[in-house]
Design a protein around this motif. Structure first.
Motif, PDB file in Angstrom:
ATOM      1  N   THR A 244      39.748  22.860  22.627  1.00 46.66           N
ATOM      2  CA  THR A 244      39.003  24.846  22.379  1.00 46.66           C
ATOM      3  C   THR A 244      40.015  25.529  23.022  1.00 46.66           C
ATOM      4  OG1 THR A 244      37.835  25.159  22.859  1.00 46.66           O
ATOM      5  CG2 THR A 244      37.856  24.066  25.085  1.00 46.66           C
ATOM      6  N   THR A 277      32.613  13.152  25.269  1.00 47.87           N
ATOM      7  CA  THR A 277      32.938  14.327  24.060  1.00 47.87           C
ATOM      8  C   THR A 277      33.163  13.766  22.909  1.00 47.87           C
ATOM      9  OG1 THR A 277      35.331  14.228  24.723  1.00 47.87           O
ATOM     10  CG2 THR A 277      34.164  15.312  26.455  1.00 47.87           C
ATOM     11  N   SER A 278      33.298  15.366  22.038  1.00 47.84           N
ATOM     12  CA  SER A 278      33.092  14.514  20.693  1.00 47.84           C
ATOM     13  C   SER A 278      33.424  16.167  19.796  1.00 47.84           C
ATOM     14  CB  SER A 278      31.597  13.422  19.939  1.00 47.84           C
ATOM     15  OG  SER A 278      31.367  15.321  20.252  1.00 47.84           O
ATOM     16  N   ARG A 280      32.937  18.334  16.420  1.00 49.70           N
ATOM     17  CA  ARG A 280      31.725  18.469  14.919  1.00 49.70           C
ATOM     18  C   ARG A 280      32.727  19.723  14.505  1.00 49.70           C
ATOM     19  NH1 ARG A 280      25.786  18.890  18.238  1.00 49.70           N
ATOM     20  NH2 ARG A 280      26.156  16.651  19.147  1.00 49.70           N
ATOM     21  N   THR A 283      33.270  23.332  15.501  1.00 47.92           N
ATOM     22  CA  THR A 283      32.888  23.110  17.745  1.00 47.92           C
ATOM     23  C   THR A 283      33.381  21.738  17.928  1.00 47.92           C
ATOM     24  OG1 THR A 283      30.695  21.992  17.017  1.00 47.92           O
ATOM     25  CG2 THR A 283      31.167  24.463  16.761  1.00 47.92           C
ATOM     26  N   VAL A 285      31.975  19.582  21.190  1.00 53.24           N
ATOM     27  CA  VAL A 285      30.927  19.170  22.323  1.00 53.24           C
ATOM     28  C   VAL A 285      31.462  17.983  23.560  1.00 53.24           C
ATOM     29  CG1 VAL A 285      28.481  18.369  22.185  1.00 53.24           C
ATOM     30  CG2 VAL A 285      29.474  18.750  20.387  1.00 53.24           C
ATOM     31  N   ALA A 287      28.872  16.224  26.951  1.00 55.48           N
ATOM     32  CA  ALA A 287      27.890  16.307  26.448  1.00 55.48           C
ATOM     33  C   ALA A 287      27.389  15.507  28.257  1.00 55.48           C
ATOM     34  CB  ALA A 287      27.043  15.489  26.406  1.00 55.48           C
ATOM     35  N   THR A 332      30.335  29.369  30.339  1.00 58.42           N
ATOM     36  CA  THR A 332      29.770  28.661  28.672  1.00 58.42           C
ATOM     37  C   THR A 332      29.755  29.796  27.929  1.00 58.42           C
ATOM     38  OG1 THR A 332      29.096  26.686  29.052  1.00 58.42           O
ATOM     39  CG2 THR A 332      28.376  27.689  26.850  1.00 58.42           C
ATOM     40  N   GLY A 337      30.594  29.811  23.802  1.00 64.05           N
ATOM     41  CA  GLY A 337      29.889  28.748  23.554  1.00 64.05           C
ATOM     42  C   GLY A 337      27.775  28.908  23.692  1.00 64.05           C
ATOM     43  N   THR A 352      24.237  19.878  27.257  1.00 66.62           N
ATOM     44  CA  THR A 352      25.356  19.866  26.164  1.00 66.62           C
ATOM     45  C   THR A 352      26.058  20.787  26.314  1.00 66.62           C
ATOM     46  OG1 THR A 352      23.946  18.182  25.414  1.00 66.62           O
ATOM     47  CG2 THR A 352      25.328  18.977  23.439  1.00 66.62           C
ATOM     48  N   GLU A 354      28.829  23.636  23.715  1.00 63.21           N
ATOM     49  CA  GLU A 354      29.505  23.160  22.652  1.00 63.21           C
ATOM     50  C   GLU A 354      30.464  24.786  22.697  1.00 63.21           C
ATOM     51  OE1 GLU A 354      27.490  23.268  18.584  1.00 63.21           O
ATOM     52  OE2 GLU A 354      25.971  21.492  19.322  1.00 63.21           O
ATOM     53  N   SER A 357      36.035  25.285  18.297  1.00 61.82           N
ATOM     54  CA  SER A 357      37.020  23.987  18.359  1.00 61.82           C
ATOM     55  C   SER A 357      38.445  24.747  17.865  1.00 61.82           C
ATOM     56  CB  SER A 357      37.285  23.187  17.119  1.00 61.82           C
ATOM     57  OG  SER A 357      36.484  23.506  16.375  1.00 61.82           O
TER      58      SER A 357
END
Length: 373
Positions: A244, A277-278, A280, A283, A285, A287, A332, A337, A352, A354, A357
């Motif tokens: 990000t 971390t992931s 999408r 975005t 994420v 968590a 955030t 976010g 979480t 977000e 990205s």
């Protein structure tokens, strides 16, 4: 700004309506006049003026009738336009009254405009929503100011008490007093720095850079591993690249706060903290979830407010100043976010974050566990 008083919108609409009606009437009468002239001969004869139809007779009889019609249209346009303009602008009047009420400091008033959906209803609903958000924001700021005053006053009062004790009893152990003053002063410094961080993040006074949340998660986990080991908490990080843009320092502070809170507010023994971390569509994420005591949804909804603490959150050395999640929410929001808190069924909390990205985010990095001994 001082401005000269002009015509009201209602009067302008009335004059516009009446003027439009008069123009339409003139055009209609002109069309009738031109149409009739095609079938009336132009033979001027003074003796036959009132006997045979001709253009002079038509003008003699048509002009007064046309003038009467235009006068009636003018009166009808003014009266009807004034009435219709009042009906149309009635919702705007209610919105104006609500705005004046809000400027006097009353934010609890709502317009609640009835009727079907139209432009005025959309404006009224948007204004009601703005008032609701503003009222909630003002209430939050008042609570924040009251809590901040209380939190800042407490260490000052404790410091004054310790100094009075030292003055009243010169033979008292000065080393103990110095240690306690140092602890109180450190807490006051931490609180002040947290307040300054809140202000700086909320102003968005930072330069945006490319940041990988997975690297920040690993850095925060490694830095807090001794704390987790000391509390018997298993700390796990997993996930892939989550790129990000934002402030690396602020985002690291956000990640560290989340992991720190998850470690401190955990089970007394055998607790677990999972950092994931992931990426999408559009975005990334971050968590963080931990084990712990069951939390009610009502309590969870207040945890992001400044100086709010969950159940059994004591003022220990690692308890913080009650601004951790408030700082997380502010950072955030400053990075465009969203923050979501959800209690887990077996106890504990899942937080979480977000963020938007950038190209290059994706999963694929294997899970990494940092267990405590």
């Amino acid at each position: 700004m001082d401005r000269r008083r002009g015509l009201s919108v209602r009067l302008k609409l009335t004059l516009s309506y009446a003027g439009f009606l008069m123009v339409a009437g003139i055009l209609l009468l002109t069309a009738v006049w031109v149409y009739l002239l095609q079938y009336v001969p132009d033979d001027w004869n003074q003796r036959m003026l009132h006997q045979n139809p001709n253009r002079q007779l038509l003008a003699y009889t048509f002009a007064p009738a046309a003038g009467t019609v235009l006068a009636i249209l003018l009166v009808f346009g003014l009266v009807g336009g004034w009435f219709l303009a009042g009906r149309v602008l009635a919702p705007l009047t209610r919105i104006t009254e609500a705005t004046r009420t809000a400027t006097r400091g009353s934010l609890s008033h709502r317009i609640r405009l009835p009727g079907r959906e139209d432009e005025f209803r959309e404006l009224a609903d948007a204004f009601d929503a703005m008032l609701a958000r503003l009222e909630a924001h003002v209430a939050e700021q008042r609570r924040f100011a009251a809590n901040a005053s209380h939190e800042l006053r407490t260490p000052l009062a404790v410091s004054r008490t310790l100094l009075e004790v030292a003055r009243a009893d010169p033979d008292h152990d000065t080393g103990e007093i110095i240690d306690r003053l140092h602890a109180v002063n450190s807490r006051a410094i931490d609180l002040t720095e947290a307040l300054l961080l809140l202000s700086r993040a909320d102003r968005r006074s930072f330069t945006r850079e490319r940041v990988d949340l997975s690297l920040l998660a690993e850095e925060a986990a490694e830095g807090l591993l001794p704390l987790a080991e000391g509390r018997g908490v298993t700390l796990e990080t997993r996930g892939g690249i989550a790129a990000t843009t934002g402030s690396p320092a602020l985002l690291l502070h956000l990640t560290t706060n989340l992991v720190h809170n998850a470690i401190v507010h955990n089970l007394p023994e055998g607790g677990t903290v999972r950092v994931t971390t992931s990426a999408r569509a559009g975005t990334v994420v971050l968590a963080v979830e931990n084990t712990g005591v069951p939390l009610s949804p009502e309590l969870v909804s207040t945890l992001t407010e400044p100086f709010q603490r969950g159940a059994e959150r004591l003022r220990t050395h690692h308890a913080g100043v009650g601004l951790g999640l408030a700082i997380v929410e502010t950072i955030t929001r400053a990075h465009d976010g969203t923050l979501a808190l959800a209690p887990l069924a077996g106890g504990g909390l899942r937080v979480t974050v977000e963020l938007p990205s950038v190209a290059g985010s994706g999963d694929g990095r294997p899970a990494r566990a940092l267990p405590s001994p």
